[in-house]
Scaffold this active site. Structure first.
Site, mmCIF file in Angstrom:
data_model
loop_
_atom_site.group_PDB
_atom_site.id
_atom_site.type_symbol
_atom_site.label_atom_id
_atom_site.label_comp_id
_atom_site.label_asym_id
_atom_site.label_seq_id
_atom_site.Cartn_x
_atom_site.Cartn_y
_atom_site.Cartn_z
ATOM 1 N N ARG A 132 0.854 -1.187 0.000
ATOM 2 C CA ARG A 132 0.000 0.000 0.000
ATOM 3 C C ARG A 132 0.888 1.234 0.000
ATOM 4 N NH1 ARG A 132 -4.202 2.011 4.797
ATOM 5 N NH2 ARG A 132 -2.437 3.285 5.442
ATOM 6 N N TYR B 31 -3.520 11.342 6.279
ATOM 7 C CA TYR B 31 -3.834 10.000 6.757
ATOM 8 C C TYR B 31 -2.768 8.989 6.315
ATOM 9 C CZ TYR B 31 -5.516 5.302 6.457
ATOM 10 O OH TYR B 31 -5.581 3.946 6.558
ATOM 11 N N ASP C 86 -5.252 3.662 -0.050
ATOM 12 C CA ASP C 86 -6.424 3.838 0.826
ATOM 13 C C ASP C 86 -6.879 5.294 0.783
ATOM 14 O OD1 ASP C 86 -8.357 3.666 2.764
ATOM 15 O OD2 ASP C 86 -7.041 2.908 4.342
ATOM 16 N N HIS D 87 -9.644 6.271 2.534
ATOM 17 C CA HIS D 87 -10.177 6.472 3.885
ATOM 18 C C HIS D 87 -11.428 7.336 3.921
ATOM 19 C CE1 HIS D 87 -9.611 5.998 8.262
ATOM 20 N NE2 HIS D 87 -8.887 4.977 7.869
ATOM 21 N N GLU E 279 -9.144 1.936 -1.933
ATOM 22 C CA GLU E 279 -9.902 1.447 -0.777
ATOM 23 C C GLU E 279 -10.760 2.562 -0.187
ATOM 24 O OE1 GLU E 279 -7.225 -0.042 2.199
ATOM 25 O OE2 GLU E 279 -8.656 0.410 3.796
ATOM 26 N N GLU F 104 -13.819 -2.106 5.840
ATOM 27 C CA GLU F 104 -13.183 -2.414 7.121
ATOM 28 C C GLU F 104 -14.066 -2.023 8.299
ATOM 29 O OE1 GLU F 104 -9.592 -0.150 6.374
ATOM 30 O OE2 GLU F 104 -10.123 1.272 7.930
ATOM 31 N N ARG G 8 -13.726 -5.788 2.506
ATOM 32 C CA ARG G 8 -12.672 -5.703 3.531
ATOM 33 C C ARG G 8 -13.144 -6.034 4.945
ATOM 34 N NH1 ARG G 8 -8.077 -3.993 3.555
ATOM 35 N NH2 ARG G 8 -8.145 -2.400 5.180
ATOM 36 N N GLU H 168 -4.580 -7.696 4.395
ATOM 37 C CA GLU H 168 -3.721 -6.625 4.920
ATOM 38 C C GLU H 168 -2.907 -7.150 6.104
ATOM 39 O OE1 GLU H 168 -5.899 -3.334 6.635
ATOM 40 O OE2 GLU H 168 -4.181 -1.983 6.465
ATOM 41 N N TRP I 43 -13.536 10.764 8.602
ATOM 42 C CA TRP I 43 -12.158 10.371 8.888
ATOM 43 C C TRP I 43 -11.856 9.019 8.309
ATOM 44 C CZ3 TRP I 43 -9.322 6.566 11.373
ATOM 45 C CH2 TRP I 43 -7.921 6.798 11.292
#
Ligand code: KDG
Ligand code: MG
Length: 403
Positions: A147, A159, A211, A213, A237, A263, A284, A340, A403
């Site tokens: 990543r 991030y 990612d 996020h 992601e 996630e 995820r 991951e 976030w």
């Protein structure tokens, strides 16, 4: 096989973990991970005050019935706290079943469907040069998939960037959430520059992941995906918050860049539309936040029908217990995609002894009965809970952002 004790251990060996220990009348002990980053004590209380007392006297062999008892029996279904608590119980019971059978959990799930599990590591940098150095470090370690995140010029805190001192990226810090800032235009301009840099330096043989996020709107995500297509990312992601599953239709209309989401999902209902409409490529969801091995397998089975692969969350806030559980699932399912792997460092490794291995970018859970993780409660007692929060995120005008 009656359950005689169920207790919750909250410890902070470098970061906070909530571990469930279940004991049975014949002396077999199972462990589960109940860690919910930044909300640890809520799950600890849910378990201690509501579920653990109900476990005493139950038959540890009845995993499905216990799952249904706590899911259907609660009336107040789903949600991260509830599902993380159920997950911890579920994983501990699979650990017990494996130990009772003398087999690693993956054998109980149908056996190995592959020789090893491809994992991706995290490379990041405050500059593109720093990112290159970290990326090269991961290649040297043998990773086949990495990543890539780099600080966005002009934004104070980005991030996913690890501190320069060799520590892992760890977003939770301090008893009050850190305040990050966000500016979408700067990010959308910079992301293709970063990806072009990585491909120029390292070519196309390595898989590169990124990612987002949850920072973008659907149309912005479509633009990002299109702008990254020449650099063939393995996935982007969490391009947008996924509460609005239908929004992913708009992203799909604009890009063929593969999308990974989930996630933060805690049940199959969070991704039903995403999967059945083929709006994502990787799901995820994780063992610890999506109801344990029992429920995660249902999510992956649904995904298999629609050509969606697994790509489970494996950040450092998932303890070695749920990481091991993830590897058992990954090894056994037909539609595994990638896993991951951020790893855990001392002193966490003083408390959790694991049997999983990493070689040439692939991992294996090992062949010990159960999960293959030992939990040292006495060592855990030396590291008391240390309240820490994930950051919050504000746009340049001060308004709250995702976030
Ligand atoms: O607790 C939150 C972290 O696990 C998360 O921010 C890490 O996004 C993450 C990832 O992809 O590992
Ligand atoms: Mg993520």
């Amino acid at each position: 096989m009656k359950i005689t004790d169920a207790r919750v251990v909250v410890s902070s060996p470098g970061r906070n973990y909530v571990t469930l220990v279940i004991e049975t009348e014949d002396g077999i002990t199972g462990i589960g991970d109940a860690t919910l980053n930044g909300r640890e004590l809520a799950v600890a209380s849910y378990l201690r005050d509501h579920l653990c007392p109900l476990l005493i006297g139950r038959d540890a062999r009845r995993i499905e019935d216990t799952w249904q008892y706590f899911y259907k029996g609660a009336y107040w279904r789903r949600g991260p706290v509830t599902m993380t608590a159920i997950a911890a119980i579920d994983v501990a019971l699979w650990d017990i079943k494996g130990k009772a059978a003398g087999m690693p959990v993956y054998e109980l799930l149908g056996g190995a469907a592959r020789e090893g599990v491809m994992v991706y590591g995290h490379a990041s940098g405050a500059t593109l040069e720093d990112l290159s150095a970290d990326f090269q470090h991961h290649l040297d370690l043998g990773y086949k998939a990495i990543r890539a995140q780099a600080a966005i010029p002009g934004i104070e805190k980005t991030y996913g960037i690890a501190p320069a001192d060799g520590k892992l990226y760890e977003p939770a810090s301090g008893a009050v959430p850190q305040e990050d800032t966000w500016e979408t235009t700067a990010y959308l301009d910079f992301a293709p520059i970063m990806m072009a840099h990585v491909r120029k330096e390292f070519g196309y043989k390595v898989h590169v992941l990124h990612d987002v996020h949850h920072r973008l709107t659907p149309i912005e995500a479509g633009r990002l995906g299109a702008s990254l297509e020449p650099y063939r990312p393995f996935w982007i992601e969490d391009p947008t918050p996924a509460e609005d599953q239908g929004a992913f239709r708009l992203i799909r209309q604009h890009t063929t860049t593969p999308i990974a989401v989930g996630e933060v999902f805690n049940s199959i209902w969070d991704c039903q539309q995403l999967i059945t409409e083929r709006l994502i490529d990787y799901v995820r969801a994780s063992v610890s936040h999506a109801g344990g091995i029992t429920h995660l397998r249902r999510i992956f089975s649904l995904a298999e029908l629609y050509g969606v692969r697994s790509g489970s969350h494996g950040a450092g806030d998932l303890s070695p217990v749920s990481f091991a559980a993830a590897l058992h699932v990954d090894l056994s399912i037909p539609n595994f995609g990638i896993q991951e792997y951020m790893g855990h460092r001392d002193p966490a490794n003083e408390i959790f002894t694991t049997s999983y291995t990493f070689r040439d970018g692939y991992m294996h859970p090992g062949s010990k009965p159960g999960l293959g993780v030992e939990f040292n409660e006495e060592a855990a007692a030396r590291f008391p809970f240390d309240p820490k929060y994930l950051p919050v995120n504000r746009r340049l005008d001060g308004s709250m952002h995702d976030w």
